[in-house]
Design a protein around this motif. Structure first.
Motif, PDB file in Angstrom:
ATOM      1  N   ARG A 305       0.850  -1.188   0.000  1.00 49.71           N
ATOM      2  CA  ARG A 305       0.000   0.000   0.000  1.00 49.71           C
ATOM      3  C   ARG A 305       0.886   1.238   0.000  1.00 49.71           C
ATOM      4  N   VAL A 306       0.473   2.250  -0.731  1.00 53.01           N
ATOM      5  CA  VAL A 306       1.331   3.409  -0.949  1.00 53.01           C
ATOM      6  C   VAL A 306       0.586   4.699  -0.669  1.00 53.01           C
ATOM      7  N   ARG A 307       1.346   5.776  -0.479  1.00 52.15           N
ATOM      8  CA  ARG A 307       0.724   7.096  -0.388  1.00 52.15           C
ATOM      9  C   ARG A 307       0.042   7.403  -1.721  1.00 52.15           C
ATOM     10  N   PRO A 308      -1.166   7.924  -1.694  1.00 58.31           N
ATOM     11  CA  PRO A 308      -1.915   8.180  -2.935  1.00 58.31           C
ATOM     12  C   PRO A 308      -1.402   9.434  -3.635  1.00 58.31           C
ATOM     13  N   GLU A 309      -0.328   9.275  -4.386  1.00 60.71           N
ATOM     14  CA  GLU A 309       0.315  10.429  -5.013  1.00 60.71           C
ATOM     15  C   GLU A 309       0.470  10.283  -6.530  1.00 60.71           C
ATOM     16  N   LEU A 310       0.670   9.062  -7.010  1.00 64.10           N
ATOM     17  CA  LEU A 310       0.940   8.869  -8.433  1.00 64.10           C
ATOM     18  C   LEU A 310      -0.357   8.823  -9.231  1.00 64.10           C
ATOM     19  N   VAL A 311      -0.448   9.676 -10.236  1.00 68.02           N
ATOM     20  CA  VAL A 311      -1.629   9.733 -11.097  1.00 68.02           C
ATOM     21  C   VAL A 311      -1.355   8.937 -12.368  1.00 68.02           C
ATOM     22  N   VAL A 312      -2.304   8.093 -12.742  1.00 70.80           N
ATOM     23  CA  VAL A 312      -2.163   7.275 -13.939  1.00 70.80           C
ATOM     24  C   VAL A 312      -3.418   7.416 -14.783  1.00 70.80           C
ATOM     25  N   GLU A 313      -3.223   7.576 -16.091  1.00 71.87           N
ATOM     26  CA  GLU A 313      -4.361   7.682 -17.006  1.00 71.87           C
ATOM     27  C   GLU A 313      -4.795   6.269 -17.389  1.00 71.87           C
ATOM     28  N   ILE A 314      -6.068   5.976 -17.173  1.00 70.79           N
ATOM     29  CA  ILE A 314      -6.608   4.647 -17.375  1.00 70.79           C
ATOM     30  C   ILE A 314      -7.679   4.676 -18.462  1.00 70.79           C
ATOM     31  N   ALA A 315      -7.540   3.807 -19.453  1.00 74.58           N
ATOM     32  CA  ALA A 315      -8.596   3.599 -20.443  1.00 74.58           C
ATOM     33  C   ALA A 315      -9.431   2.401 -20.007  1.00 74.58           C
ATOM     34  N   PHE A 316     -10.717   2.417 -20.351  1.00 75.53           N
ATOM     35  CA  PHE A 316     -11.589   1.317 -19.952  1.00 75.53           C
ATOM     36  C   PHE A 316     -12.770   1.247 -20.917  1.00 75.53           C
ATOM     37  N   ASP A 317     -13.438   0.103 -20.912  1.00 74.96           N
ATOM     38  CA  ASP A 317     -14.510  -0.115 -21.881  1.00 74.96           C
ATOM     39  C   ASP A 317     -15.887   0.252 -21.359  1.00 74.96           C
ATOM     40  N   GLY A 318     -16.008   0.502 -20.076  1.00 72.10           N
ATOM     41  CA  GLY A 318     -17.298   0.861 -19.517  1.00 72.10           C
ATOM     42  C   GLY A 318     -17.297   0.728 -18.011  1.00 72.10           C
ATOM     43  N   VAL A 319     -18.478   0.968 -17.436  1.00 72.64           N
ATOM     44  CA  VAL A 319     -18.646   0.895 -15.982  1.00 72.64           C
ATOM     45  C   VAL A 319     -19.692  -0.165 -15.675  1.00 72.64           C
ATOM     46  N   GLN A 320     -19.430  -0.974 -14.670  1.00 74.14           N
ATOM     47  CA  GLN A 320     -20.397  -1.982 -14.274  1.00 74.14           C
ATOM     48  C   GLN A 320     -20.656  -1.911 -12.775  1.00 74.14           C
ATOM     49  N   ARG A 321     -21.799  -2.424 -12.386  1.00 78.18           N
ATOM     50  CA  ARG A 321     -22.123  -2.467 -10.968  1.00 78.18           C
ATOM     51  C   ARG A 321     -21.260  -3.529 -10.292  1.00 78.18           C
ATOM     52  N   SER A 322     -20.763  -3.226  -9.103  1.00 82.47           N
ATOM     53  CA  SER A 322     -19.931  -4.178  -8.373  1.00 82.47           C
ATOM     54  C   SER A 322     -20.068  -3.933  -6.879  1.00 82.47           C
ATOM     55  N   PRO A 323     -20.672  -4.864  -6.140  1.00 87.96           N
ATOM     56  CA  PRO A 323     -20.778  -4.695  -4.691  1.00 87.96           C
ATOM     57  C   PRO A 323     -19.449  -4.876  -3.971  1.00 87.96           C
ATOM     58  N   ARG A 324     -18.407  -5.270  -4.709  1.00 91.98           N
ATOM     59  CA  ARG A 324     -17.091  -5.466  -4.094  1.00 91.98           C
ATOM     60  C   ARG A 324     -16.411  -4.153  -3.746  1.00 91.98           C
ATOM     61  N   TYR A 325     -16.819  -3.080  -4.441  1.00 90.78           N
ATOM     62  CA  TYR A 325     -16.118  -1.817  -4.280  1.00 90.78           C
ATOM     63  C   TYR A 325     -17.000  -0.772  -3.601  1.00 90.78           C
ATOM     64  N   PRO A 326     -16.374   0.191  -2.903  1.00 90.80           N
ATOM     65  CA  PRO A 326     -17.114   1.122  -2.031  1.00 90.80           C
ATOM     66  C   PRO A 326     -18.234   1.899  -2.711  1.00 90.80           C
ATOM     67  N   ALA A 327     -18.013   2.344  -3.957  1.00 92.77           N
ATOM     68  CA  ALA A 327     -19.034   3.132  -4.642  1.00 92.77           C
ATOM     69  C   ALA A 327     -20.034   2.252  -5.383  1.00 92.77           C
ATOM     70  N   GLY A 328     -19.860   0.924  -5.324  1.00 87.49           N
ATOM     71  CA  GLY A 328     -20.743   0.034  -6.040  1.00 87.49           C
ATOM     72  C   GLY A 328     -20.488   0.010  -7.529  1.00 87.49           C
ATOM     73  N   LEU A 329     -19.356   0.546  -7.959  1.00 89.36           N
ATOM     74  CA  LEU A 329     -19.012   0.637  -9.376  1.00 89.36           C
ATOM     75  C   LEU A 329     -17.611   0.092  -9.604  1.00 89.36           C
ATOM     76  N   ALA A 330     -17.401  -0.500 -10.780  1.00 93.17           N
ATOM     77  CA  ALA A 330     -16.069  -0.963 -11.176  1.00 93.17           C
ATOM     78  C   ALA A 330     -15.863  -0.679 -12.656  1.00 93.17           C
TER      79      ALA A 330
END
Length: 380
Positions: A305-330
């Motif tokens: 686990r690291v200090r939240p400092e490094l910004v990375v540009e992420i490409a993705f194909d869409g957003v899906q519902r996911s109860p695994r993650y805090p916002a309910g989105l993945a």
């Protein structure tokens, strides 16, 4: 950093003198301000609907943000993180000195273009502007082209609170067309799409859709500026990374990606949206492992686990519902486009932006995302 005088002085003026006292604090030429940032939209049509009226569309250049201050013969060039790079970019300095003004504060991009006028990969621009040695030799080998899209001050007059249309008119008077970012104004969806397609055909990464009536909101992600790219991308922060296996043995590989909570209740400050190890070259693996270990805060057998400092540009194909993650989105099929050393964590995208993408897509997550019904999960 925005106004003449300290933050404490500004606060005291507001408390004791009210609005007239605050009016004495003005933009100071030579002291950089945090740049205005843009929100995101999934397509041009959505951006136009959000602004609900004729909009200005500009090329979105894949360069580095530069803020140029000129006061007579003195010029300062600053990055979006307010670093002074004046000595590294003589072409930008010369362009500023050639303008028919006594003083000015300009916002724009510096970018490396090929002989055909098409943009070179971002890494070439980043490497050129980061290099400190022999700028004249680098200028001959890897020339930078400045392109300006806003004017915040001219000859003693601050323009930050003026509508965009007035600032752009002043920009056109002060800066020749060859040094301005291409722009068109329209409320017609088809015309806007044609401009978008033509921009992509020239090799640029997308467009910015701007409200001509909006002022310049220094240091804020203003709703009056909206970026549109042909693919979904987000600027996220690396929260942790897992050790790789196989040929990636000994390297931190699988990245834990987080967005800013943006003040949403029950979340934050960082909200995990998924993981990815895709898009990483061997060179990137080595560099990110070194950078992440330098920011380590704790680890277990698999994860650092690291200090939240490094910004990375992420490409993705869409957003899906996911109860695994805090916002309910993945994010679906997330992959690394590049690291963004020119951005800091405070400039990362928010969960609200991800929800907007989900709603625009009409995915299964859309209804939950729109009303914040996230399901089970814990803040990161």
């Amino acid at each position: 950093l925005m106004f003449r005088g300290s933050a404490r002085a500004v606060a005291e003026a507001a408390l004791t003198g009210g609005e007239p006292a605050l009016a004495a604090f003005r933009l100071e030429v030579g002291r950089p301000v945090r740049p205005m940032l843009a929100t995101s939209a999934p397509d041009v049509g959505a951006a136009l609907e959000h602004l609900a009226g004729p909009a200005a569309l500009e090329w979105k250049l894949d360069g580095i943000r530069v803020q140029v201050h000129r006061d007579g013969a003195d010029v300062g060039v600053f990055t979006r993180s307010l670093d002074d790079i004046t000595a590294r970019v003589p072409e930008v300095v010369e362009a500023a000195l050639a303008l028919p003004v006594r003083s000015a504060v300009l916002d724009g991009e510096a970018i490396v273009l090929g002989p055909d006028g098409r943009p070179r990969p971002f890494q070439e621009t980043a490497a050129r502007t980061a290099a400190r040695r022999d700028p004249e030799r680098l200028r001959a080998e890897v020339p930078l082209s400045p392109h300006f899209f806003d004017l915040l001050h001219r000859d003693g007059e601050d323009l930050v609170d003026r509508p965009g249309r007035e600032r752009w008119a002043a920009l056109a008077e002060a800066v020749p067309a060859g040094l301005r970012v291409a722009r068109t104004e329209t409320g017609d969806r088809e015309e806007a799409l044609a401009f978008f397609r033509a921009t992509l055909a020239r090799g640029h990464e997308g467009v910015l859709v701007k409200d001509p009536a909006a002022g310049y909101r220094a240091g804020r992600r203003g709703a009056g500026w909206i970026k549109v790219k042909p693919r979904h991308t987000l600027d996220l922060v690396v929260l942790a990374a897992e050790w790789g296996s196989g040929r990636r043995q000994g390297f931190l590989s699988n990245l834990h990606l987080g967005a800013r909570a943006g003040g949403e209740p029950g979340l934050g400050p960082w909200v995990m949206l998924g993981k990815t190890f895709k898009g990483l070259t061997d060179e990137t693996l080595a560099r990110q492992t070194e950078a992440l270990l330098a920011r380590e805060v704790e680890r277990d057998a698999w994860t650092v686990r690291v200090r939240p400092e490094l910004v990375v540009e992420i490409a993705f194909d869409g957003v899906q519902r996911s109860p695994r993650y805090p916002a309910g989105l993945a994010l679906r099929f997330a992959r690394v486009v590049r690291y963004r050393p020119d951005k800091n964590a405070a400039e990362a995208d928010t969960v609200a932006t991800v929800r907007e993408i989900a709603v625009a897509e009409g995915t299964a997550a859309a209804d939950e995302a729109a009303r914040g019904d996230t399901g089970p999960g814990q803040p990161v």
